[in-house]
Design a protein around this motif. Structure first.
Motif, PDB file in Angstrom:
ATOM      1  N   LEU A  56       0.957  -1.027  -0.083  1.00  0.00           N
ATOM      2  CA  LEU A  56      -0.064  -0.104   0.127  1.00  0.00           C
ATOM      3  C   LEU A  56       0.775   1.125  -0.076  1.00  0.00           C
ATOM      4  O   LEU A  56       1.585   1.529   0.861  1.00  0.00           O
ATOM      5  CB  LEU A  56      -0.971   0.016   1.030  1.00  0.00           C
ATOM      6  N   LEU A  57       0.902   1.901  -0.977  1.00  0.00           N
ATOM      7  CA  LEU A  57       1.510   3.273  -1.245  1.00  0.00           C
ATOM      8  C   LEU A  57       0.752   4.529  -0.908  1.00  0.00           C
ATOM      9  O   LEU A  57      -0.261   4.477  -1.637  1.00  0.00           O
ATOM     10  CB  LEU A  57       2.235   3.150  -2.598  1.00  0.00           C
ATOM     11  N   THR A  58       1.200   5.266   0.164  1.00  0.00           N
ATOM     12  CA  THR A  58       0.263   6.262   0.612  1.00  0.00           C
ATOM     13  C   THR A  58       1.374   7.546   0.929  1.00  0.00           C
ATOM     14  O   THR A  58       2.332   7.492   1.179  1.00  0.00           O
ATOM     15  CB  THR A  58      -0.515   5.815   1.892  1.00  0.00           C
ATOM     16  N   PRO A  59       0.632   8.662   0.706  1.00  0.00           N
ATOM     17  CA  PRO A  59       1.290   9.946   0.890  1.00  0.00           C
ATOM     18  C   PRO A  59       1.473  10.262   2.487  1.00  0.00           C
ATOM     19  O   PRO A  59       2.452  11.184   2.827  1.00  0.00           O
ATOM     20  CB  PRO A  59       0.581  11.049   0.029  1.00  0.00           C
ATOM     21  N   GLN A  60       0.737   9.774   3.096  1.00  0.00           N
ATOM     22  CA  GLN A  60       0.620   9.920   4.572  1.00  0.00           C
ATOM     23  C   GLN A  60       0.334   8.602   5.517  1.00  0.00           C
ATOM     24  O   GLN A  60      -0.687   8.047   5.204  1.00  0.00           O
ATOM     25  CB  GLN A  60      -0.389  11.227   5.065  1.00  0.00           C
ATOM     26  N   PHE A  61       1.094   8.199   6.280  1.00  0.00           N
ATOM     27  CA  PHE A  61       1.012   7.063   7.092  1.00  0.00           C
ATOM     28  C   PHE A  61       0.091   7.198   8.168  1.00  0.00           C
ATOM     29  O   PHE A  61      -0.070   8.513   8.741  1.00  0.00           O
ATOM     30  CB  PHE A  61       2.435   6.609   7.924  1.00  0.00           C
ATOM     31  N   GLY A  62      -0.730   6.211   8.609  1.00  0.00           N
ATOM     32  CA  GLY A  62      -1.479   6.190  10.145  1.00  0.00           C
ATOM     33  C   GLY A  62      -2.801   6.520   9.740  1.00  0.00           C
ATOM     34  O   GLY A  62      -3.630   6.261  10.814  1.00  0.00           O
ATOM     35  N   VAL A  63      -3.417   6.799   8.650  1.00  0.00           N
ATOM     36  CA  VAL A  63      -4.972   6.981   8.495  1.00  0.00           C
ATOM     37  C   VAL A  63      -5.542   6.178   7.458  1.00  0.00           C
ATOM     38  O   VAL A  63      -6.404   5.414   7.597  1.00  0.00           O
ATOM     39  CB  VAL A  63      -5.256   8.763   8.147  1.00  0.00           C
ATOM     40  N   LEU A  64      -4.967   6.409   6.183  1.00  0.00           N
ATOM     41  CA  LEU A  64      -5.636   5.778   5.091  1.00  0.00           C
ATOM     42  C   LEU A  64      -5.769   4.264   4.990  1.00  0.00           C
ATOM     43  O   LEU A  64      -6.802   3.580   4.609  1.00  0.00           O
ATOM     44  CB  LEU A  64      -5.275   6.328   3.699  1.00  0.00           C
ATOM     45  N   GLU A  65      -4.695   3.753   5.613  1.00  0.00           N
ATOM     46  CA  GLU A  65      -4.666   2.382   5.546  1.00  0.00           C
ATOM     47  C   GLU A  65      -5.443   1.479   6.415  1.00  0.00           C
ATOM     48  O   GLU A  65      -6.065   0.470   6.180  1.00  0.00           O
ATOM     49  CB  GLU A  65      -3.118   1.939   5.754  1.00  0.00           C
ATOM     50  N   TRP A  66      -5.664   2.233   7.451  1.00  0.00           N
ATOM     51  CA  TRP A  66      -6.696   1.774   8.661  1.00  0.00           C
ATOM     52  C   TRP A  66      -8.027   1.727   7.894  1.00  0.00           C
ATOM     53  O   TRP A  66      -8.799   0.656   7.906  1.00  0.00           O
ATOM     54  CB  TRP A  66      -6.792   2.378   9.800  1.00  0.00           C
ATOM     55  N   ARG A  67      -8.567   2.633   7.139  1.00  0.00           N
ATOM     56  CA  ARG A  67      -9.905   2.819   6.645  1.00  0.00           C
ATOM     57  C   ARG A  67      -9.917   1.789   5.406  1.00  0.00           C
ATOM     58  O   ARG A  67     -11.283   1.487   5.166  1.00  0.00           O
ATOM     59  CB  ARG A  67     -10.098   4.309   6.256  1.00  0.00           C
ATOM     60  N   LEU A  68      -9.015   1.649   4.871  1.00  0.00           N
ATOM     61  CA  LEU A  68      -8.952   0.894   3.740  1.00  0.00           C
ATOM     62  C   LEU A  68      -9.013  -0.678   3.996  1.00  0.00           C
ATOM     63  O   LEU A  68      -9.840  -1.527   3.508  1.00  0.00           O
ATOM     64  CB  LEU A  68      -7.889   1.115   2.697  1.00  0.00           C
ATOM     65  N   LEU A  69      -8.313  -1.241   5.116  1.00  0.00           N
ATOM     66  CA  LEU A  69      -8.248  -2.398   5.330  1.00  0.00           C
ATOM     67  C   LEU A  69      -9.157  -3.112   6.590  1.00  0.00           C
ATOM     68  O   LEU A  69      -9.270  -4.113   6.704  1.00  0.00           O
ATOM     69  CB  LEU A  69      -6.655  -2.871   5.911  1.00  0.00           C
ATOM     70  N   ALA A  70      -9.678  -2.146   7.293  1.00  0.00           N
ATOM     71  CA  ALA A  70     -10.717  -2.432   8.443  1.00  0.00           C
ATOM     72  C   ALA A  70     -11.665  -3.332   7.766  1.00  0.00           C
ATOM     73  O   ALA A  70     -11.757  -4.519   8.650  1.00  0.00           O
ATOM     74  CB  ALA A  70     -11.441  -1.202   9.009  1.00  0.00           C
ATOM     75  N   PRO A  71     -12.302  -3.373   6.751  1.00  0.00           N
ATOM     76  CA  PRO A  71     -13.351  -4.260   6.437  1.00  0.00           C
ATOM     77  C   PRO A  71     -12.855  -5.590   6.419  1.00  0.00           C
ATOM     78  O   PRO A  71     -13.476  -6.621   6.703  1.00  0.00           O
ATOM     79  CB  PRO A  71     -14.119  -3.742   5.166  1.00  0.00           C
ATOM     80  N   ALA A  72     -11.563  -5.801   5.631  1.00  0.00           N
ATOM     81  CA  ALA A  72     -11.265  -7.114   5.271  1.00  0.00           C
ATOM     82  C   ALA A  72     -10.754  -7.663   6.710  1.00  0.00           C
ATOM     83  O   ALA A  72     -11.078  -8.872   6.946  1.00  0.00           O
ATOM     84  CB  ALA A  72     -10.152  -7.034   4.402  1.00  0.00           C
ATOM     85  N   LEU A  73     -10.140  -6.885   7.494  1.00  0.00           N
ATOM     86  CA  LEU A  73      -9.781  -7.543   8.914  1.00  0.00           C
ATOM     87  C   LEU A  73     -10.645  -7.950   9.679  1.00  0.00           C
ATOM     88  O   LEU A  73     -10.503  -8.920  10.299  1.00  0.00           O
ATOM     89  CB  LEU A  73      -8.701  -6.540   9.323  1.00  0.00           C
ATOM     90  N   ARG A  74     -11.824  -7.245   9.692  1.00  0.00           N
ATOM     91  CA  ARG A  74     -13.039  -7.570  10.477  1.00  0.00           C
ATOM     92  C   ARG A  74     -13.601  -9.203   9.757  1.00  0.00           C
ATOM     93  O   ARG A  74     -14.030  -9.937  10.719  1.00  0.00           O
ATOM     94  CB  ARG A  74     -14.305  -6.719  10.244  1.00  0.00           C
ATOM     95  N   GLY A  75     -13.742  -9.074   8.337  1.00  0.00           N
ATOM     96  CA  GLY A  75     -13.909 -10.351   7.942  1.00  0.00           C
ATOM     97  C   GLY A  75     -12.959 -11.578   8.145  1.00  0.00           C
ATOM     98  O   GLY A  75     -13.211 -12.835   8.475  1.00  0.00           O
ATOM     99  N   TRP A  76     -11.531 -11.290   8.123  1.00  0.00           N
ATOM    100  CA  TRP A  76     -10.566 -12.199   8.730  1.00  0.00           C
ATOM    101  C   TRP A  76     -10.869 -12.932   9.967  1.00  0.00           C
ATOM    102  O   TRP A  76     -10.830 -14.214  10.097  1.00  0.00           O
ATOM    103  CB  TRP A  76      -9.272 -11.498   8.633  1.00  0.00           C
ATOM    104  N   TRP A  77     -11.316 -12.010  11.011  1.00  0.00           N
ATOM    105  CA  TRP A  77     -11.500 -12.765  12.124  1.00  0.00           C
ATOM    106  C   TRP A  77     -12.895 -13.059  12.415  1.00  0.00           C
ATOM    107  O   TRP A  77     -13.248 -14.359  12.913  1.00  0.00           O
ATOM    108  CB  TRP A  77     -11.332 -11.411  13.523  1.00  0.00           C
ATOM    109  N   ALA A  78     -13.913 -12.831  11.628  1.00  0.00           N
ATOM    110  CA  ALA A  78     -15.113 -13.450  11.711  1.00  0.00           C
ATOM    111  C   ALA A  78     -15.267 -14.673  11.067  1.00  0.00           C
ATOM    112  O   ALA A  78     -15.983 -15.668  11.301  1.00  0.00           O
ATOM    113  CB  ALA A  78     -16.329 -12.482  10.950  1.00  0.00           C
ATOM    114  N   ALA A  79     -14.205 -14.810  10.177  1.00  0.00           N
ATOM    115  CA  ALA A  79     -14.357 -16.398   9.175  1.00  0.00           C
ATOM    116  C   ALA A  79     -13.782 -17.499  10.385  1.00  0.00           C
ATOM    117  O   ALA A  79     -13.720 -18.526   9.966  1.00  0.00           O
ATOM    118  CB  ALA A  79     -13.328 -15.996   8.028  1.00  0.00           C
ATOM    119  N   GLN A  80     -13.160 -17.008  11.382  1.00  0.00           N
ATOM    120  CA  GLN A  80     -12.523 -17.850  12.340  1.00  0.00           C
ATOM    121  C   GLN A  80     -13.807 -18.530  12.912  1.00  0.00           C
ATOM    122  O   GLN A  80     -14.362 -18.132  14.265  1.00  0.00           O
ATOM    123  CB  GLN A  80     -11.594 -17.347  13.329  1.00  0.00           C
TER     124      GLN A  80
END
Length: 269
Positions: A56-80
């Motif tokens: 993930l290439l972004t001009p500013q760390f710490g904000v955009l990556e969480w909003r992009l990945l949060a739905p997938a990570l929720r699904g990752w744990w829910a699949a367990q």
């Protein structure tokens, strides 16, 4: 070519393992849905790869990556899924597989991450003192089949290649967050995305590299955090209108020069 009776043909065996450069890869490797329908439609396999690293290439760390990945990570744990109950015993929930946060740019804010649906018990924060230590932590986590979200601004192409090789035997997602300028370097990561802030609460995403045809243009993804969405009115969900430019001030008139008394004509008696 047909194989022996009862055995699939060579074409059937290779189905899903080969892809044409003019079409998205349909490899049989598992993927994790991103939570964004428009993004999944552009990702090979319909989601984030689980046997590869994603940049993930972004001009500013710490904000955009969480909003992009949060739905997938929720699904990752829910699949367990919970194990089935056995006779005379209560079903116990399995221990959640961890997500290692390696060198995040800011101290992780647990209430904020919980508001995104990420369980704090599964988050492990690793603060490495040097880039070499951060790379070592990422490599060991990937080898252990642990999900990884690592901020590696100084990683070199050969180091990313080493992480990619280790990820081939893992079934957990591995994300590397790097500065946008790293897109000018070569990378062994099969999936690379540029993530920029969009209008309002949106994200602009461009697939810089994928197994398939080049991605044209940008995807506009709505990325309002789940805990914030109920608090937003319809007006707040839309980007604010651009402010009207202020009128240019009228040019000040040049000061009138007052004649000095010594320059006045002398009155003759």
């Amino acid at each position: 070519m047909q194989g022996p009776p009862g055995r699939p043909s060579l074409e059937a065996q290779l189905q899903g393992r080969l892809w044409r450069g003019s079409s998205l890869s349909t490899a049989a490797d598992p993927t994790l849905a991103s939570g964004f329908t428009a993004l999944d439609a552009e990702l090979p396999g319909g989601g984030w790869p689980l046997r590869a690293v994603t940049e993930l290439l972004t001009p500013q760390f710490g904000v955009l990556e969480w909003r992009l990945l949060a739905p997938a990570l929720r699904g990752w744990w829910a699949a367990q899924a919970l194990p089935a109950a056995t006779a005379g015993r209560r079903a116990r929930a399995p221990a959640l597989r961890s997500l290692l946060l390696i060198n995040p740019p800011h101290t992780p804010h647990l209430p904020g991450l919980q508001a995104l649906g990420l369980p704090h018990a599964a988050l492990v924060w690793v603060s490495a003192g040097t880039p070499a230590q951060a790379l070592w932590a990422a490599e060991q986590a990937i080898k252990s089949r642990v999900a990884v979200l690592a901020w590696l601004p100084e990683a070199r192409p050969e180091q990313v290649r080493r992480l990619q090789v280790n990820a081939l035997s893992s079934d957990a997602p591995a994300f590397l967050v790097r500065p946008e300028r790293a897109g000018q370097q070569s990378s062994a990561a099969p999936l690379r995305l540029v993530v920029q802030p969009g209008e309002g609460w949106g994200l602009n995403v461009h697939l810089l590299k994928r197994r398939g045809p080049a991605h044209e243009g940008w995807l506009e993804l709505p990325a309002v955090p789940g805990a914030v969405e109920p608090l937003l009115t319809a007006a707040k969900r839309k980007p604010l209108p651009a402010p009207m430019p202020a009128p240019a001030p009228a040019p000040a008139s040049p000061p009138t020069e007052r004649a000095d008394a010594l320059a006045r004509a002398v009155l003759q008696a």
